[in-house]
Design a protein around this motif. Structure first.
Motif, PDB file in Angstrom:
ATOM      1  N   GLU A  93       0.827  -1.219   0.000  1.00  0.00           N
ATOM      2  CA  GLU A  93       0.000   0.000   0.000  1.00  0.00           C
ATOM      3  C   GLU A  93       0.858   1.265   0.000  1.00  0.00           C
ATOM      4  O   GLU A  93       0.474   2.288  -0.575  1.00  0.00           O
ATOM      5  N   SER A  94       2.022   1.208   0.663  1.00  0.00           N
ATOM      6  CA  SER A  94       2.869   2.399   0.713  1.00  0.00           C
ATOM      7  C   SER A  94       3.440   2.719  -0.669  1.00  0.00           C
ATOM      8  O   SER A  94       3.590   3.896  -1.025  1.00  0.00           O
ATOM      9  N   VAL A  95       3.742   1.693  -1.444  1.00  0.00           N
ATOM     10  CA  VAL A  95       4.241   1.925  -2.806  1.00  0.00           C
ATOM     11  C   VAL A  95       3.139   2.552  -3.663  1.00  0.00           C
ATOM     12  O   VAL A  95       3.370   3.522  -4.395  1.00  0.00           O
ATOM     13  N   ALA A  96       1.937   2.024  -3.567  1.00  0.00           N
ATOM     14  CA  ALA A  96       0.817   2.564  -4.339  1.00  0.00           C
ATOM     15  C   ALA A  96       0.551   4.014  -3.970  1.00  0.00           C
ATOM     16  O   ALA A  96       0.322   4.862  -4.848  1.00  0.00           O
ATOM     17  N   ALA A  97       0.593   4.320  -2.659  1.00  0.00           N
ATOM     18  CA  ALA A  97       0.333   5.689  -2.217  1.00  0.00           C
ATOM     19  C   ALA A  97       1.425   6.641  -2.698  1.00  0.00           C
ATOM     20  O   ALA A  97       1.144   7.781  -3.100  1.00  0.00           O
ATOM     21  N   ALA A  98       2.676   6.184  -2.694  1.00  0.00           N
ATOM     22  CA  ALA A  98       3.768   7.028  -3.185  1.00  0.00           C
ATOM     23  C   ALA A  98       3.573   7.342  -4.672  1.00  0.00           C
ATOM     24  O   ALA A  98       3.757   8.484  -5.111  1.00  0.00           O
ATOM     25  N   LEU A  99       3.183   6.338  -5.455  1.00  0.00           N
ATOM     26  CA  LEU A  99       2.936   6.567  -6.875  1.00  0.00           C
ATOM     27  C   LEU A  99       1.755   7.503  -7.082  1.00  0.00           C
ATOM     28  O   LEU A  99       1.794   8.410  -7.930  1.00  0.00           O
ATOM     29  N   ASP A 100       0.680   7.303  -6.303  1.00  0.00           N
ATOM     30  CA  ASP A 100      -0.528   8.111  -6.462  1.00  0.00           C
ATOM     31  C   ASP A 100      -0.271   9.584  -6.174  1.00  0.00           C
ATOM     32  O   ASP A 100      -0.736  10.464  -6.914  1.00  0.00           O
ATOM     33  N   HIS A 101       0.451   9.862  -5.087  1.00  0.00           N
ATOM     34  CA  HIS A 101       0.537  11.240  -4.595  1.00  0.00           C
ATOM     35  C   HIS A 101       1.813  11.975  -4.999  1.00  0.00           C
ATOM     36  O   HIS A 101       1.788  13.192  -5.176  1.00  0.00           O
ATOM     37  N   LEU A 102       2.926  11.247  -5.144  1.00  0.00           N
ATOM     38  CA  LEU A 102       4.211  11.930  -5.334  1.00  0.00           C
ATOM     39  C   LEU A 102       4.818  11.712  -6.714  1.00  0.00           C
ATOM     40  O   LEU A 102       5.770  12.380  -7.075  1.00  0.00           O
TER      41      LEU A 102
END
Length: 324
Positions: A194-203
């Motif tokens: 989930e942390s990888v997905a969130a990094a891609l989504d937001h940053l």
């Protein structure tokens, strides 16, 4: 063994035990709890941080940081590396009592000295430390954007992945991106896919530091492959910290087979009894990668490097020269 390149190494964590012992003598500090028989001693993440902080505290002056960068990049070149990117932290500078500019310029001088001696190219990635809070990360981004040092080439996010949401740091990364800096984000190491997905989504990073927990979600792996996001993999670090129990369990081969761009890196090498050379040996021994496959990883790293086109072309040309 092919030529090598590294994109993921924390410079304070790259200080070799013999260099730390030298600094301990300089500042009359007792290294006994942290170094034994020429190696760092730690047993869990807390004691690892204690050893790390002890060593980092022994680099206090501009001369110390020149020495640190010169020592590390020279050792890399000796092991066949042609390129290195190091993570640097304005927050470490402040703790040492230096201005971020003095600290960064000193590290840059060390990189330049190593290049003059060995030909290795080096660049710096300024990192914000997420557990220091949003304001601290934005301050780091503003510093990176205006540092004026030609060797500052990127901005990243490090620190405890369990603290703060990636969306909290959007503004910091907008500042860095507007300044033309390359973007990399630590994710998918201590926390899950989930942390990888969130990094891609937001940053929207070009590279992910570690990223190996992405393997837990096949759809995310496909997304990484489709986007061409480069994973800065650190197998020795991952096994030492218990992210995976052994190299047989490490997902680098699976990620590579799925079409992801992966690279080899040492993270905080002496703490994990590794080096960039050792990471290439691990890949050969445990991931059945031959010289051609290892050379392909070096090429991926240089193609993903945060450098100008001319420098990148020169580095790629070095890879293409026949071995002597």
């Amino acid at each position: 063994m092919p030529l090598k390149a590294e994109l993921h190494c924390h410079i304070e964590g790259a200080a070799a035990p013999e260099l730390v012992l030298r600094q301990a003598r300089k500042y009359d500090a007792d290294p006994a709890p942290f170094i034994r028989d020429g190696a760092f001693v730690w047993h869990n993440f807390t004691s690892f941080l204690a050893a790390y902080d002890f060593s980092a505290d022994l680099f206090r002056s501009e001369d110390d940081y020149v020495l640190l960068a010169d020592h590390y990049l020279t050792s890399l070149a000796r092991d066949g590396a042609v390129y290195s990117e190091i993570f640097i932290s304005p927050d470490h500078a402040k703790k040492a009592g230096l201005s971020p500019k003095a600290y960064t310029d000193a590290l840059g001088e060390g990189i330049s000295r190593a290049r003059a001696k060995t030909g290795i190219e080096g660049r710096m990635i300024v990192t914000g430390v997420r557990h220091f809070g949003v304001d601290a990360v934005e301050q780091a981004a503003r510093f990176a954007a205006r540092s004026g040092n030609p060797l500052v080439a990127g901005f990243g996010l490090a620190g405890d992945e369990r603290i703060g949401d990636y969306e909290d740091f959007v503004r910091a990364f907008e500042i860095a991106r507007e300044a033309g800096l390359g973007i990399t984000v630590h994710a998918g190491e201590l926390t899950g896919w989930e942390s990888v997905a969130a990094a891609l989504d937001h940053l929207r990073p070009a590279r992910i530091g570690h990223g190996v927990r992405a393997v837990e979600n096949p759809d995310l792996v496909r997304r990484i492959a489709d986007l061409g996001v480069v994973l800065e993999c650190c197998p020795g670090s991952n096994v030492a910290l218990g992210v995976f129990p052994d190299f047989a369990s490490h997902p680098l081969p699976a990620l590579r087979a799925a079409g992801c761009k992966v690279t080899l890196n040492s993270d905080d090498p002496p703490y994990f009894r590794t080096s960039l050379k050792r990471e290439y040996e691990i890949a050969a021994e445990h991931f059945a990668m031959n010289e051609k496959a290892l050379a392909a990883l070096t090429r991926i790293a240089i193609e993903a490097a945060f450098v100008d086109r001319r420098t990148k072309s020169a580095l790629l040309a070095r890879l293409d020269r026949p071995a002597r």
